[in-house]
Design a protein around this motif. Structure first.
Motif, PDB file in Angstrom:
ATOM      1  N   ILE A 175      36.817  54.280  41.477  1.00 34.62           N
ATOM      2  CA  ILE A 175      36.756  52.774  41.442  1.00 34.62           C
ATOM      3  C   ILE A 175      36.239  52.183  42.805  1.00 34.62           C
ATOM      4  O   ILE A 175      36.693  52.884  44.014  1.00 34.62           O
ATOM      5  CB  ILE A 175      38.361  52.169  41.225  1.00 34.62           C
ATOM      6  CG1 ILE A 175      39.010  52.851  39.814  1.00 34.62           C
ATOM      7  CG2 ILE A 175      38.511  50.927  41.478  1.00 34.62           C
ATOM      8  CD1 ILE A 175      40.638  52.637  39.828  1.00 34.62           C
ATOM      9  N   GLN A 176      35.560  51.344  42.830  1.00 34.60           N
ATOM     10  CA  GLN A 176      34.758  50.862  44.092  1.00 34.60           C
ATOM     11  C   GLN A 176      34.979  49.255  43.967  1.00 34.60           C
ATOM     12  O   GLN A 176      35.190  48.787  43.169  1.00 34.60           O
ATOM     13  CB  GLN A 176      33.521  51.363  44.155  1.00 34.60           C
ATOM     14  CG  GLN A 176      33.069  52.716  43.998  1.00 34.60           C
ATOM     15  CD  GLN A 176      31.650  53.024  44.013  1.00 34.60           C
ATOM     16  OE1 GLN A 176      30.770  52.269  44.216  1.00 34.60           O
ATOM     17  NE2 GLN A 176      31.321  54.350  43.335  1.00 34.60           N
ATOM     18  N   GLU A 177      34.403  48.688  45.231  1.00 34.40           N
ATOM     19  CA  GLU A 177      34.399  47.204  45.236  1.00 34.40           C
ATOM     20  C   GLU A 177      33.552  46.801  44.309  1.00 34.40           C
ATOM     21  O   GLU A 177      32.422  47.530  44.103  1.00 34.40           O
ATOM     22  CB  GLU A 177      34.184  46.839  46.759  1.00 34.40           C
ATOM     23  CG  GLU A 177      35.084  47.136  47.688  1.00 34.40           C
ATOM     24  CD  GLU A 177      34.956  46.558  49.123  1.00 34.40           C
ATOM     25  OE1 GLU A 177      33.930  45.810  49.383  1.00 34.40           O
ATOM     26  OE2 GLU A 177      35.605  47.134  50.206  1.00 34.40           O
ATOM     27  N   GLY A 178      33.787  45.520  43.499  1.00 38.85           N
ATOM     28  CA  GLY A 178      32.865  45.161  42.560  1.00 38.85           C
ATOM     29  C   GLY A 178      33.035  45.887  41.099  1.00 38.85           C
ATOM     30  O   GLY A 178      32.776  45.289  39.973  1.00 38.85           O
ATOM     31  N   THR A 179      34.116  46.632  41.212  1.00 38.60           N
ATOM     32  CA  THR A 179      34.401  47.217  39.655  1.00 38.60           C
ATOM     33  C   THR A 179      35.132  46.427  38.986  1.00 38.60           C
ATOM     34  O   THR A 179      36.277  45.796  39.524  1.00 38.60           O
ATOM     35  CB  THR A 179      35.112  48.517  40.014  1.00 38.60           C
ATOM     36  OG1 THR A 179      34.384  49.613  40.620  1.00 38.60           O
ATOM     37  CG2 THR A 179      35.377  49.293  38.692  1.00 38.60           C
ATOM     38  N   GLU A 180      34.693  46.119  37.674  1.00 45.40           N
ATOM     39  CA  GLU A 180      35.628  45.146  36.825  1.00 45.40           C
ATOM     40  C   GLU A 180      36.938  46.194  36.071  1.00 45.40           C
ATOM     41  O   GLU A 180      36.489  47.265  35.713  1.00 45.40           O
ATOM     42  CB  GLU A 180      34.986  44.520  35.854  1.00 45.40           C
ATOM     43  CG  GLU A 180      34.111  43.629  36.294  1.00 45.40           C
ATOM     44  CD  GLU A 180      34.905  42.218  36.651  1.00 45.40           C
ATOM     45  OE1 GLU A 180      35.893  41.942  36.080  1.00 45.40           O
ATOM     46  OE2 GLU A 180      34.459  41.569  37.537  1.00 45.40           O
ATOM     47  N   VAL A 181      37.924  45.752  36.191  1.00 46.74           N
ATOM     48  CA  VAL A 181      38.985  46.817  35.487  1.00 46.74           C
ATOM     49  C   VAL A 181      40.088  45.744  34.743  1.00 46.74           C
ATOM     50  O   VAL A 181      40.022  44.576  34.865  1.00 46.74           O
ATOM     51  CB  VAL A 181      39.934  47.412  36.853  1.00 46.74           C
ATOM     52  CG1 VAL A 181      39.019  48.403  37.496  1.00 46.74           C
ATOM     53  CG2 VAL A 181      40.581  46.357  37.779  1.00 46.74           C
ATOM     54  N   LYS A 182      40.802  46.511  33.901  1.00 48.33           N
ATOM     55  CA  LYS A 182      41.842  46.094  33.270  1.00 48.33           C
ATOM     56  C   LYS A 182      43.106  46.735  33.904  1.00 48.33           C
ATOM     57  O   LYS A 182      43.196  47.750  34.041  1.00 48.33           O
ATOM     58  CB  LYS A 182      41.858  46.079  31.498  1.00 48.33           C
ATOM     59  CG  LYS A 182      43.084  45.745  30.939  1.00 48.33           C
ATOM     60  CD  LYS A 182      42.917  46.407  29.467  1.00 48.33           C
ATOM     61  CE  LYS A 182      42.095  45.359  28.658  1.00 48.33           C
ATOM     62  NZ  LYS A 182      42.190  45.805  27.238  1.00 48.33           N
ATOM     63  N   TYR A 183      44.170  45.673  34.049  1.00 45.84           N
ATOM     64  CA  TYR A 183      45.527  46.445  34.588  1.00 45.84           C
ATOM     65  C   TYR A 183      46.801  45.798  34.171  1.00 45.84           C
ATOM     66  O   TYR A 183      46.710  44.744  33.707  1.00 45.84           O
ATOM     67  CB  TYR A 183      45.238  46.575  36.100  1.00 45.84           C
ATOM     68  CG  TYR A 183      45.037  44.978  36.787  1.00 45.84           C
ATOM     69  CD1 TYR A 183      46.297  44.173  37.291  1.00 45.84           C
ATOM     70  CD2 TYR A 183      44.063  44.049  36.636  1.00 45.84           C
ATOM     71  CE1 TYR A 183      46.214  42.939  37.809  1.00 45.84           C
ATOM     72  CE2 TYR A 183      43.828  42.744  37.257  1.00 45.84           C
ATOM     73  CZ  TYR A 183      45.203  42.219  37.561  1.00 45.84           C
ATOM     74  OH  TYR A 183      44.849  40.847  37.966  1.00 45.84           O
ATOM     75  N   ALA A 184      47.720  46.431  34.315  1.00 46.39           N
ATOM     76  CA  ALA A 184      49.196  45.789  34.310  1.00 46.39           C
ATOM     77  C   ALA A 184      49.437  45.012  35.491  1.00 46.39           C
ATOM     78  O   ALA A 184      49.767  45.282  36.844  1.00 46.39           O
ATOM     79  CB  ALA A 184      50.204  46.742  34.138  1.00 46.39           C
ATOM     80  N   PRO A 185      49.570  43.606  35.250  1.00 46.23           N
ATOM     81  CA  PRO A 185      49.486  42.864  36.627  1.00 46.23           C
ATOM     82  C   PRO A 185      50.986  42.355  37.150  1.00 46.23           C
ATOM     83  O   PRO A 185      51.360  41.364  37.600  1.00 46.23           O
ATOM     84  CB  PRO A 185      49.093  41.480  35.821  1.00 46.23           C
ATOM     85  CG  PRO A 185      49.678  41.427  34.544  1.00 46.23           C
ATOM     86  CD  PRO A 185      49.253  42.675  34.033  1.00 46.23           C
ATOM     87  N   TYR A 186      51.598  43.545  37.193  1.00 38.85           N
ATOM     88  CA  TYR A 186      53.183  43.485  37.651  1.00 38.85           C
ATOM     89  C   TYR A 186      53.453  44.835  38.248  1.00 38.85           C
ATOM     90  O   TYR A 186      52.747  45.592  37.656  1.00 38.85           O
ATOM     91  CB  TYR A 186      54.236  42.885  37.029  1.00 38.85           C
ATOM     92  CG  TYR A 186      54.098  43.384  35.376  1.00 38.85           C
ATOM     93  CD1 TYR A 186      54.871  44.573  35.186  1.00 38.85           C
ATOM     94  CD2 TYR A 186      53.478  43.072  34.538  1.00 38.85           C
ATOM     95  CE1 TYR A 186      55.104  45.119  34.138  1.00 38.85           C
ATOM     96  CE2 TYR A 186      53.409  43.438  33.104  1.00 38.85           C
ATOM     97  CZ  TYR A 186      54.493  44.723  32.990  1.00 38.85           C
ATOM     98  OH  TYR A 186      54.275  45.203  31.725  1.00 38.85           O
ATOM     99  N   HIS A 187      54.316  44.927  39.578  1.00 38.99           N
ATOM    100  CA  HIS A 187      54.194  46.206  40.125  1.00 38.99           C
ATOM    101  C   HIS A 187      55.538  46.894  39.195  1.00 38.99           C
ATOM    102  O   HIS A 187      56.431  46.338  38.626  1.00 38.99           O
ATOM    103  CB  HIS A 187      54.775  46.097  41.462  1.00 38.99           C
ATOM    104  CG  HIS A 187      53.849  45.345  42.232  1.00 38.99           C
ATOM    105  ND1 HIS A 187      52.486  45.998  42.760  1.00 38.99           N
ATOM    106  CD2 HIS A 187      53.135  44.175  42.734  1.00 38.99           C
ATOM    107  CE1 HIS A 187      51.662  45.311  43.174  1.00 38.99           C
ATOM    108  NE2 HIS A 187      52.326  44.058  43.153  1.00 38.99           N
TER     109      HIS A 187
END
Length: 73
Positions: A4-16
């Motif tokens: 994963i680098q700067e500019g990479t588009e990702v899907k993520y779980a938006p809570y810790h």
């Protein structure tokens, strides 16, 4: 999962601390704006990722565990 680098588009779980991010009910997408080097004693290569949420426009930092998919590939 590739690097994963700067500019990479990702899907993520938006809570810790999600028990299982890949199966979390809530998923968000965003762009990695910064890769943070955060070495730990047991993991000298540990990194965190600052992500700009596509929906809210806010930036938050998450560990690799919260990132469930790379969308650029």
């Amino acid at each position: 999962m590739s690097e994963i680098q700067e500019g990479t588009e990702v899907k993520y779980a938006p809570y810790h601390q999600a028990p299982d991010p890949k199966n979390a009910k809530s998923q968000a997408t965003g762009e990695v704006t910064h890769v943070n080097e955060k070495p730990k004693k047991d993991d000298p290569e540990h990194k965190t990722y600052t992500i700009l949420n596509d929906n809210t426009g806010k930036e938050t930092t998450y560990g690799k565990r919260s990132i469930t998919e790379i969308l650029d590939e």
